[in-house]
Design an enzyme around this catalytic site. Structure first.
Site, PDB file in Angstrom:
ATOM      1  N   ARG A 167      36.901  33.563  55.909  1.00  0.00           N
ATOM      2  CA  ARG A 167      37.215  32.419  55.037  1.00  0.00           C
ATOM      3  C   ARG A 167      37.879  31.268  55.797  1.00  0.00           C
ATOM      4  O   ARG A 167      38.735  30.566  55.263  1.00  0.00           O
ATOM      5  CB  ARG A 167      38.133  32.830  53.874  1.00  0.00           C
ATOM      6  CG  ARG A 167      37.634  33.993  53.057  1.00  0.00           C
ATOM      7  CD  ARG A 167      36.464  33.620  52.159  1.00  0.00           C
ATOM      8  NE  ARG A 167      36.212  34.682  51.217  1.00  0.00           N
ATOM      9  CZ  ARG A 167      35.306  35.659  51.388  1.00  0.00           C
ATOM     10  NH1 ARG A 167      34.521  35.653  52.452  1.00  0.00           N
ATOM     11  NH2 ARG A 167      35.148  36.585  50.476  1.00  0.00           N
ATOM     12  N   SER A 237      37.824  33.353  43.825  1.00  0.00           N
ATOM     13  CA  SER A 237      39.042  34.028  44.306  1.00  0.00           C
ATOM     14  C   SER A 237      40.063  32.960  44.674  1.00  0.00           C
ATOM     15  O   SER A 237      39.768  32.093  45.503  1.00  0.00           O
ATOM     16  CB  SER A 237      38.733  34.872  45.537  1.00  0.00           C
ATOM     17  OG  SER A 237      37.705  35.779  45.255  1.00  0.00           O
ATOM     18  N   GLU A 334      43.093  30.256  48.762  1.00  0.00           N
ATOM     19  CA  GLU A 334      41.802  30.050  49.429  1.00  0.00           C
ATOM     20  C   GLU A 334      41.243  28.637  49.209  1.00  0.00           C
ATOM     21  O   GLU A 334      40.704  28.043  50.147  1.00  0.00           O
ATOM     22  CB  GLU A 334      40.812  31.103  48.925  1.00  0.00           C
ATOM     23  CG  GLU A 334      39.499  31.063  49.649  1.00  0.00           C
ATOM     24  CD  GLU A 334      38.539  32.126  49.139  1.00  0.00           C
ATOM     25  OE1 GLU A 334      38.782  33.325  49.372  1.00  0.00           O
ATOM     26  OE2 GLU A 334      37.534  31.755  48.500  1.00  0.00           O
TER      27      GLU A 334
HETATM   28  P1  FAD Z   1      33.639  21.975  47.463  1.00  0.00           P
HETATM   29  O1  FAD Z   1      34.511  22.725  46.525  1.00  0.00           O
HETATM   30  O2  FAD Z   1      33.071  20.686  46.990  1.00  0.00           O
HETATM   31  O3  FAD Z   1      34.449  21.712  48.815  1.00  0.00           O
HETATM   32  C1  FAD Z   1      35.193  22.751  49.425  1.00  0.00           C
HETATM   33  C2  FAD Z   1      35.715  22.248  50.764  1.00  0.00           C
HETATM   34  O4  FAD Z   1      34.614  22.006  51.638  1.00  0.00           O
HETATM   35  C3  FAD Z   1      36.462  20.909  50.675  1.00  0.00           C
HETATM   36  O5  FAD Z   1      37.476  20.913  51.657  1.00  0.00           O
HETATM   37  C4  FAD Z   1      35.399  19.877  51.022  1.00  0.00           C
HETATM   38  O6  FAD Z   1      35.929  18.688  51.538  1.00  0.00           O
HETATM   39  C5  FAD Z   1      34.597  20.638  52.061  1.00  0.00           C
HETATM   40  N1  FAD Z   1      33.208  20.211  52.106  1.00  0.00           N
HETATM   41  C6  FAD Z   1      32.292  20.305  51.111  1.00  0.00           C
HETATM   42  N2  FAD Z   1      31.086  19.852  51.526  1.00  0.00           N
HETATM   43  C7  FAD Z   1      31.261  19.457  52.816  1.00  0.00           C
HETATM   44  C8  FAD Z   1      30.397  18.881  53.789  1.00  0.00           C
HETATM   45  N3  FAD Z   1      29.104  18.623  53.543  1.00  0.00           N
HETATM   46  N4  FAD Z   1      30.927  18.571  55.005  1.00  0.00           N
HETATM   47  C9  FAD Z   1      32.230  18.822  55.289  1.00  0.00           C
HETATM   48  N5  FAD Z   1      33.090  19.371  54.407  1.00  0.00           N
HETATM   49  C10 FAD Z   1      32.608  19.683  53.185  1.00  0.00           C
HETATM   50  N6  FAD Z   1      33.231  31.766  48.063  1.00  0.00           N
HETATM   51  C11 FAD Z   1      32.859  32.765  48.908  1.00  0.00           C
HETATM   52  O7  FAD Z   1      33.023  32.637  50.122  1.00  0.00           O
HETATM   53  N7  FAD Z   1      32.287  33.915  48.422  1.00  0.00           N
HETATM   54  C12 FAD Z   1      32.076  34.118  47.113  1.00  0.00           C
HETATM   55  O8  FAD Z   1      31.556  35.158  46.733  1.00  0.00           O
HETATM   56  C13 FAD Z   1      32.468  33.099  46.189  1.00  0.00           C
HETATM   57  N8  FAD Z   1      32.318  33.267  44.871  1.00  0.00           N
HETATM   58  C14 FAD Z   1      32.733  32.292  44.013  1.00  0.00           C
HETATM   59  C15 FAD Z   1      32.580  32.514  42.643  1.00  0.00           C
HETATM   60  C16 FAD Z   1      32.987  31.553  41.738  1.00  0.00           C
HETATM   61  C17 FAD Z   1      32.814  31.809  40.255  1.00  0.00           C
HETATM   62  C18 FAD Z   1      33.536  30.334  42.206  1.00  0.00           C
HETATM   63  C19 FAD Z   1      33.930  29.257  41.234  1.00  0.00           C
HETATM   64  C20 FAD Z   1      33.706  30.118  43.559  1.00  0.00           C
HETATM   65  C21 FAD Z   1      33.321  31.099  44.483  1.00  0.00           C
HETATM   66  N9  FAD Z   1      33.465  30.925  45.865  1.00  0.00           N
HETATM   67  C22 FAD Z   1      33.058  31.910  46.739  1.00  0.00           C
HETATM   68  C23 FAD Z   1      34.092  29.702  46.409  1.00  0.00           C
HETATM   69  C24 FAD Z   1      33.084  28.522  46.589  1.00  0.00           C
HETATM   70  O9  FAD Z   1      31.973  28.676  45.774  1.00  0.00           O
HETATM   71  C25 FAD Z   1      32.624  28.389  48.040  1.00  0.00           C
HETATM   72  O10 FAD Z   1      33.719  28.169  48.874  1.00  0.00           O
HETATM   73  C26 FAD Z   1      31.611  27.255  48.226  1.00  0.00           C
HETATM   74  O11 FAD Z   1      31.113  27.253  49.537  1.00  0.00           O
HETATM   75  C27 FAD Z   1      32.213  25.886  47.921  1.00  0.00           C
HETATM   76  O12 FAD Z   1      31.142  24.972  47.893  1.00  0.00           O
HETATM   77  P2  FAD Z   1      31.263  23.555  47.199  1.00  0.00           P
HETATM   78  O13 FAD Z   1      30.027  22.798  47.535  1.00  0.00           O
HETATM   79  O14 FAD Z   1      31.578  23.706  45.770  1.00  0.00           O
HETATM   80  O15 FAD Z   1      32.493  22.942  47.995  1.00  0.00           O
HETATM   81  P1  NAP Z   2      35.310  43.997  44.770  1.00  0.00           P
HETATM   82  O1  NAP Z   2      33.930  44.474  45.052  1.00  0.00           O
HETATM   83  O2  NAP Z   2      36.025  44.441  43.540  1.00  0.00           O
HETATM   84  O3  NAP Z   2      36.223  44.337  46.020  1.00  0.00           O
HETATM   85  C1  NAP Z   2      37.619  44.014  46.006  1.00  0.00           C
HETATM   86  C2  NAP Z   2      38.015  43.607  47.393  1.00  0.00           C
HETATM   87  O4  NAP Z   2      37.875  44.704  48.261  1.00  0.00           O
HETATM   88  C3  NAP Z   2      37.158  42.482  47.882  1.00  0.00           C
HETATM   89  O5  NAP Z   2      37.982  41.399  48.051  1.00  0.00           O
HETATM   90  C4  NAP Z   2      36.521  42.980  49.171  1.00  0.00           C
HETATM   91  O6  NAP Z   2      36.856  42.177  50.293  1.00  0.00           O
HETATM   92  C5  NAP Z   2      37.134  44.339  49.406  1.00  0.00           C
HETATM   93  N1  NAP Z   2      36.066  45.349  49.629  1.00  0.00           N
HETATM   94  C6  NAP Z   2      35.383  46.037  48.681  1.00  0.00           C
HETATM   95  N2  NAP Z   2      34.542  46.907  49.256  1.00  0.00           N
HETATM   96  C7  NAP Z   2      34.679  46.760  50.589  1.00  0.00           C
HETATM   97  C8  NAP Z   2      34.069  47.365  51.711  1.00  0.00           C
HETATM   98  N3  NAP Z   2      33.149  48.325  51.596  1.00  0.00           N
HETATM   99  N4  NAP Z   2      34.443  46.955  52.937  1.00  0.00           N
HETATM  100  C9  NAP Z   2      35.365  46.004  53.099  1.00  0.00           C
HETATM  101  N5  NAP Z   2      35.980  45.375  52.059  1.00  0.00           N
HETATM  102  C10 NAP Z   2      35.654  45.759  50.829  1.00  0.00           C
HETATM  103  O7  NAP Z   2      35.348  42.379  44.797  1.00  0.00           O
HETATM  104  P2  NAP Z   2      34.793  41.324  43.750  1.00  0.00           P
HETATM  105  O8  NAP Z   2      35.923  40.471  43.330  1.00  0.00           O
HETATM  106  O9  NAP Z   2      33.945  41.964  42.714  1.00  0.00           O
HETATM  107  O10 NAP Z   2      33.871  40.420  44.711  1.00  0.00           O
HETATM  108  C11 NAP Z   2      32.698  40.959  45.272  1.00  0.00           C
HETATM  109  C12 NAP Z   2      32.370  40.199  46.544  1.00  0.00           C
HETATM  110  O11 NAP Z   2      32.177  38.816  46.247  1.00  0.00           O
HETATM  111  C13 NAP Z   2      33.488  40.262  47.580  1.00  0.00           C
HETATM  112  O12 NAP Z   2      32.915  40.320  48.849  1.00  0.00           O
HETATM  113  C14 NAP Z   2      34.231  38.961  47.396  1.00  0.00           C
HETATM  114  O13 NAP Z   2      34.803  38.467  48.575  1.00  0.00           O
HETATM  115  C15 NAP Z   2      33.114  38.025  46.921  1.00  0.00           C
HETATM  116  N6  NAP Z   2      33.675  37.000  46.029  1.00  0.00           N
HETATM  117  C16 NAP Z   2      34.348  35.964  46.595  1.00  0.00           C
HETATM  118  C17 NAP Z   2      34.881  34.963  45.796  1.00  0.00           C
HETATM  119  C18 NAP Z   2      35.564  33.775  46.414  1.00  0.00           C
HETATM  120  O14 NAP Z   2      35.827  32.811  45.721  1.00  0.00           O
HETATM  121  N7  NAP Z   2      35.864  33.808  47.679  1.00  0.00           N
HETATM  122  C19 NAP Z   2      34.762  35.032  44.423  1.00  0.00           C
HETATM  123  C20 NAP Z   2      34.102  36.116  43.884  1.00  0.00           C
HETATM  124  C21 NAP Z   2      33.551  37.099  44.686  1.00  0.00           C
HETATM  125  P3  NAP Z   2      36.101  40.795  50.722  1.00  0.00           P
HETATM  126  O15 NAP Z   2      36.546  39.797  49.704  1.00  0.00           O
HETATM  127  O16 NAP Z   2      36.658  40.542  52.067  1.00  0.00           O
HETATM  128  O17 NAP Z   2      34.634  41.046  50.705  1.00  0.00           O
END
Ligand code: FAD
Ligand code: NAP
Length: 339
Positions: A167, A237, A334
């Site tokens: 991240r 998250s 995050e």
């Molecule tokens: P924005 O929110 O618009 O921007 C985020 C950041 O990136 C800001 O700092 C912005 O300035 C910068 N940015 C955006 N576009 C550019 C560009 N073209 N050049 C330079 N900088 C830029 N994230 C995960 O990693 N894994 C997940 O599973 C995940 N699940 C999610 C589930 C939900 C329901 C939600 C709401 C979010 C989730 N996220 C997850 C977080 C998010 O979706 C990601 O971080 C996504 O990449 C953000 O994209 P965005 O276009 O909305 O970025």
């Molecule tokens: P989950 O499956 O309930 O798992 C809970 C946490 O445990 C997660 O954060 C995941 O870490 C870790 N985990 C689970 N199984 C694992 C494995 N086999 N090895 C290593 N780490 C493990 O999580 P969830 O909330 O339903 O999300 C599912 C996936 O989507 C996760 O990978 C999560 O990161 C991603 N997600 C991200 C966002 C976001 O905004 N960043 C939002 C929703 C979902 P990791 O998070 O490091 O994978």
């Protein structure tokens, strides 16, 4: 080229947390040629530049006093086909991430299926090295086309230059310096499924398993566990999973033997932040403005009443204090904050 700058543009519908913020200045970028003049214009007017994708990882102040560049560059292109079944593809920053995943899977290209249904646009994907179900963007990223606001020019950054980790990336560390306009991904016609995570384990050993089936499982799992931001505003998250050393993990486990933790390659342990918040008693709880922890996954901060930044920060600090009091572990947010 003089940029078309709008003023006092509402951002309420452009951020998934539903904060009714306003951008003092705003430009929609649909062509690369617009970028440099817009950035020069911002500097001439002593305004910071903020890059907006889909707004799904942002906490906005009431007024964003900056030139907001809304990245809407469309397009994708096959760049190379290799003998081993790999293909190199370029995706422009304004493409929707999930549509990109679906497109690649439909083309018979494997690799992105675990990353389905992540909201946002392609250009933001490297910013926090998006990841889910054991796959990260860095597993497939070859490089990134950027405009460097500091050096005032176009550059190509190879993946090694992007400092991608859990991240995190160069783009977070030097926030405001780079505008990502396209990303290059290496995908494969040969399917190597990644099924380590609980919900995907049941697919292991299934004969004839396809990337399409894995993608469908990921979509179904996410739809059952995560709130749809269009119905319940959230930014996914809200905290990173903390990384701790073995001594810290063992200390916590003397009192909490069921601690959910995962060994990392560098000897550290990743703790499940959602589990920590739940055990601290905050799952499904909220403050007076309705900001709280989602009832099915405590790690997701929800904002049902579309409260402003102060209420979100209030709940963030409450969660951090409770987790630190309970476990002695600090949670780091995050999303990015535009103050
Ligand atoms: P924005 O929110 O618009 O921007 C985020 C950041 O990136 C800001 O700092 C912005 O300035 C910068 N940015 C955006 N576009 C550019 C560009 N073209 N050049 C330079 N900088 C830029 N994230 C995960 O990693 N894994 C997940 O599973 C995940 N699940 C999610 C589930 C939900 C329901 C939600 C709401 C979010 C989730 N996220 C997850 C977080 C998010 O979706 C990601 O971080 C996504 O990449 C953000 O994209 P965005 O276009 O909305 O970025
Ligand atoms: P989950 O499956 O309930 O798992 C809970 C946490 O445990 C997660 O954060 C995941 O870490 C870790 N985990 C689970 N199984 C694992 C494995 N086999 N090895 C290593 N780490 C493990 O999580 P969830 O909330 O339903 O999300 C599912 C996936 O989507 C996760 O990978 C999560 O990161 C991603 N997600 C991200 C966002 C976001 O905004 N960043 C939002 C929703 C979902 P990791 O998070 O490091 O994978």
């Amino acid at each position: 080229m003089t940029p078309t700058v709008s003023q006092k543009v509402p951002l309420g519908a452009l951020n998934s947390l539903g904060v009714s913020a306003t951008a003092s200045h705003f430009v929609e970028v649909t062509e690369r040629a617009q970028l440099q003049p817009a950035i020069d214009w911002a500097h001439q007017h002593e305004l910071d530049v903020r890059v907006l994708g889909g707004g799904s990882n942002l906490v906005l102040a009431q007024t964003v006093h900056a030139l907001v560049l809304a990245m809407r560059l469309p397009g994708r292109e096959q760049r190379a086909v290799y003998d081993n079944g790999d293909e190199l593809w370029r995706f422009n920053a304004g493409e929707t991430w999930h549509d990109t995943v679906v497109f690649t899977v439909e083309q018979g290209l494997c690799g992105l299926e675990n990353l389905a249904l992540i909201p946002g646009l392609v250009g933001a994907a490297p910013v926090q090295n998006i990841g889910a179900y054991g796959v990260e963007l860095s597993d497939h990223l070859v490089g990134v086309e950027v405009y460097d606001c500091q050096l005032k020019g176009w550059r190509y950054l190879h993946t090694a230059d992007c400092r991608l980790s859990y991240r995190d990336s160069l783009f977070k560390q030097e926030e405001g310096r780079f505008v990502i306009t396209a990303i290059d991904l290496l995908l494969s016609r040969i399917f190597s499924p990644r099924l380590d995570y609980g919900p995907l384990k049941s697919l292991a050993g299934q004969s004839g398993l396809t990337a399409q089936q894995v993608m469908e499982e990921v979509i179904a799992t996410r739809q059952s566990r995560l709130p749809d931001p269009t119905e319940l505003p959230n930014a996914g998250s809200f905290f990173k999973n903390p990384l701790v050393d073995t001594a810290t993990r063992e200390r916590i486990m003397t009192e909490w033997p069921n601690l959910v933790s995962f060994a990392q390659e560098d000897g550290l342990w990743k703790l499940a932040a959602g589990w920590l918040i739940e055990q601290a008693g905050l799952k499904g709880k909220h403050n007076a403005q309705g900001v709280g922890c989602y009832e099915k996954q405590a790690l997701v901060l929800v904002n049902p009443l579309r409260a402003g930044t102060a209420a979100i920060l209030d709940w963030q600090h409450h969660v951090q204090a409770r987790v630190e009091d309970t476990f002695g572990v600090q949670l780091e947010p995050e999303p990015r904050f535009w103050r």
